[in-house]
Write a protein that holds these residues in place. Structure first.
Motif, PDB file in Angstrom:
ATOM      1  N   SER A  23       0.850  -1.184   0.000  1.00  0.00           N
ATOM      2  CA  SER A  23       0.000   0.000   0.000  1.00  0.00           C
ATOM      3  C   SER A  23       0.892   1.243   0.000  1.00  0.00           C
ATOM      4  O   SER A  23       2.075   1.179   0.351  1.00  0.00           O
ATOM      5  CB  SER A  23      -0.906   0.010   1.228  1.00  0.00           C
ATOM      6  N   LEU A  24       0.313   2.360  -0.355  1.00  0.00           N
ATOM      7  CA  LEU A  24       1.044   3.621  -0.320  1.00  0.00           C
ATOM      8  C   LEU A  24       1.473   3.939   1.112  1.00  0.00           C
ATOM      9  O   LEU A  24       2.588   4.415   1.333  1.00  0.00           O
ATOM     10  CB  LEU A  24       0.194   4.753  -0.894  1.00  0.00           C
ATOM     11  N   ASP A  25       0.612   3.639   2.083  1.00  0.00           N
ATOM     12  CA  ASP A  25       0.971   3.876   3.488  1.00  0.00           C
ATOM     13  C   ASP A  25       2.178   3.046   3.907  1.00  0.00           C
ATOM     14  O   ASP A  25       3.055   3.535   4.614  1.00  0.00           O
ATOM     15  CB  ASP A  25      -0.213   3.576   4.411  1.00  0.00           C
ATOM     16  N   ARG A  67      -3.518   7.149  -8.546  1.00  0.00           N
ATOM     17  CA  ARG A  67      -2.334   6.480  -8.000  1.00  0.00           C
ATOM     18  C   ARG A  67      -1.323   7.541  -7.591  1.00  0.00           C
ATOM     19  O   ARG A  67      -1.238   8.609  -8.187  1.00  0.00           O
ATOM     20  CB  ARG A  67      -1.758   5.506  -9.023  1.00  0.00           C
ATOM     21  N   PHE A  68      -0.544   7.209  -6.554  1.00  0.00           N
ATOM     22  CA  PHE A  68       0.412   8.156  -5.995  1.00  0.00           C
ATOM     23  C   PHE A  68       1.697   7.441  -5.638  1.00  0.00           C
ATOM     24  O   PHE A  68       1.732   6.218  -5.507  1.00  0.00           O
ATOM     25  CB  PHE A  68      -0.171   8.813  -4.731  1.00  0.00           C
ATOM     26  N   LYS A  69       2.766   8.224  -5.466  1.00  0.00           N
ATOM     27  CA  LYS A  69       4.028   7.668  -4.999  1.00  0.00           C
ATOM     28  C   LYS A  69       4.628   8.614  -3.970  1.00  0.00           C
ATOM     29  O   LYS A  69       4.215   9.769  -3.847  1.00  0.00           O
ATOM     30  CB  LYS A  69       5.006   7.428  -6.151  1.00  0.00           C
ATOM     31  N   LEU A 131       7.880  -4.000  -0.986  1.00  0.00           N
ATOM     32  CA  LEU A 131       7.228  -2.720  -0.717  1.00  0.00           C
ATOM     33  C   LEU A 131       7.148  -1.838  -1.961  1.00  0.00           C
ATOM     34  O   LEU A 131       6.621  -0.730  -1.902  1.00  0.00           O
ATOM     35  CB  LEU A 131       7.960  -1.979   0.397  1.00  0.00           C
ATOM     36  N   GLY A 132       7.721  -2.293  -3.059  1.00  0.00           N
ATOM     37  CA  GLY A 132       7.671  -1.513  -4.292  1.00  0.00           C
ATOM     38  C   GLY A 132       8.538  -0.269  -4.253  1.00  0.00           C
ATOM     39  O   GLY A 132       8.196   0.742  -4.845  1.00  0.00           O
ATOM     40  N   ILE A 133       9.673  -0.350  -3.552  1.00  0.00           N
ATOM     41  CA  ILE A 133      10.559   0.801  -3.416  1.00  0.00           C
ATOM     42  C   ILE A 133      11.866   0.534  -4.154  1.00  0.00           C
ATOM     43  O   ILE A 133      12.431  -0.554  -4.056  1.00  0.00           O
ATOM     44  CB  ILE A 133      10.855   1.097  -1.931  1.00  0.00           C
ATOM     45  N   THR A 134      12.324   1.537  -4.900  1.00  0.00           N
ATOM     46  CA  THR A 134      13.626   1.454  -5.558  1.00  0.00           C
ATOM     47  C   THR A 134      14.478   2.623  -5.069  1.00  0.00           C
ATOM     48  O   THR A 134      13.966   3.679  -4.725  1.00  0.00           O
ATOM     49  CB  THR A 134      13.505   1.539  -7.089  1.00  0.00           C
ATOM     50  N   ARG A 153       6.687   2.747  -5.987  1.00  0.00           N
ATOM     51  CA  ARG A 153       5.961   2.651  -7.246  1.00  0.00           C
ATOM     52  C   ARG A 153       4.704   3.492  -7.113  1.00  0.00           C
ATOM     53  O   ARG A 153       4.326   3.927  -6.024  1.00  0.00           O
ATOM     54  CB  ARG A 153       5.519   1.198  -7.495  1.00  0.00           C
ATOM     55  N   CYS A 154       4.024   3.707  -8.190  1.00  0.00           N
ATOM     56  CA  CYS A 154       2.744   4.382  -8.148  1.00  0.00           C
ATOM     57  C   CYS A 154       1.717   3.404  -7.584  1.00  0.00           C
ATOM     58  O   CYS A 154       1.501   2.326  -8.152  1.00  0.00           O
ATOM     59  CB  CYS A 154       2.341   4.861  -9.539  1.00  0.00           C
ATOM     60  N   LEU A 155       1.134   3.782  -6.454  1.00  0.00           N
ATOM     61  CA  LEU A 155       0.227   2.894  -5.719  1.00  0.00           C
ATOM     62  C   LEU A 155      -1.079   3.619  -5.419  1.00  0.00           C
ATOM     63  O   LEU A 155      -1.122   4.849  -5.383  1.00  0.00           O
ATOM     64  CB  LEU A 155       0.878   2.455  -4.403  1.00  0.00           C
ATOM     65  N   THR A 156      -2.119   2.841  -5.169  1.00  0.00           N
ATOM     66  CA  THR A 156      -3.378   3.453  -4.729  1.00  0.00           C
ATOM     67  C   THR A 156      -3.303   3.715  -3.232  1.00  0.00           C
ATOM     68  O   THR A 156      -2.552   3.076  -2.519  1.00  0.00           O
ATOM     69  CB  THR A 156      -4.575   2.525  -5.029  1.00  0.00           C
ATOM     70  N   ARG A 157      -4.073   4.691  -2.808  1.00  0.00           N
ATOM     71  CA  ARG A 157      -4.074   5.043  -1.373  1.00  0.00           C
ATOM     72  C   ARG A 157      -4.726   3.985  -0.539  1.00  0.00           C
ATOM     73  O   ARG A 157      -5.569   3.322  -0.679  1.00  0.00           O
ATOM     74  CB  ARG A 157      -4.785   6.369  -1.148  1.00  0.00           C
TER      75      ARG A 157
END
Length: 157
Positions: A23-25, A67-69, A131-134, A153-157
């Motif tokens: 998740s974005l959080d 979507r947000f990052k 976690l989708g982090i680079t 990454r671009c994720l939904t809230r």
């Protein structure tokens, strides 16, 4: 009787597969931990390192379509002894790679053999895949030595 359980099984499988995405959080919390880890790391808390957190990961950046990052950017310097540029870049690269691999950071860092002995700069790539982090770190011979950019990454809230 088996047919009655089939829709339930499909529903549960869909829930499990959807909940496994970060998740974005979660990504934001992890990037905030990375910020704190940078600020308290022995290398970077030394005033000579001149750590500067340029962008804190506390703002959602729109990617479009809901979507947000989150992004963390920072710079720091590594004191250069009277040594050849290649040695300096090697030391700075190894130090940053080792730091990113530490448990408090937890990045999987990839080694690029094409960069060995390159005299202009080096680039370090790492991921926290779950976690989708680079993270990308540019290592340069002039100050600041390190330019770090970690983002989700671009994720939904």
């Amino acid at each position: 009787m088996r047919a009655a359980y089939c829709p339930l099984a499909i529903f549960l499988l869909a829930m499990v597969s959807c909940s496994s995405a970060p998740s974005l959080d979660d990504a934001a919390t992890e990037l905030q931990k990375d910020t704190h880890a940078l600020e308290t790391d022995d290398v970077f808390k030394n005033p000579l390192a001149k750590l500067h957190i340029v962008t804190r990961p506390d703002t959602d950046i729109s990617c479009g379509e809901g979507r947000f990052k989150r992004v963390l950017t920072a710079t720091a310097d590594y004191t250069r002894a009277n040594e050849p540029v290649d040695n300096y870049l090697d030391r700075a690269q190894r130090l940053m790679e080792d730091t990113l691999r530490l448990p408090r950071f937890g990045y999987d860092v990839t080694f690029d053999p094409a960069q060995v002995d390159r005299l202009t700069d080096r680039t370090i790539h790492g991921t926290k895949e779950a976690l989708g982090i680079t993270v990308t770190v540019e290592v340069q011979q002039g100050p600041p030595t390190w330019r770090l950019r970690a983002e989700s990454r671009c994720l939904t809230r």
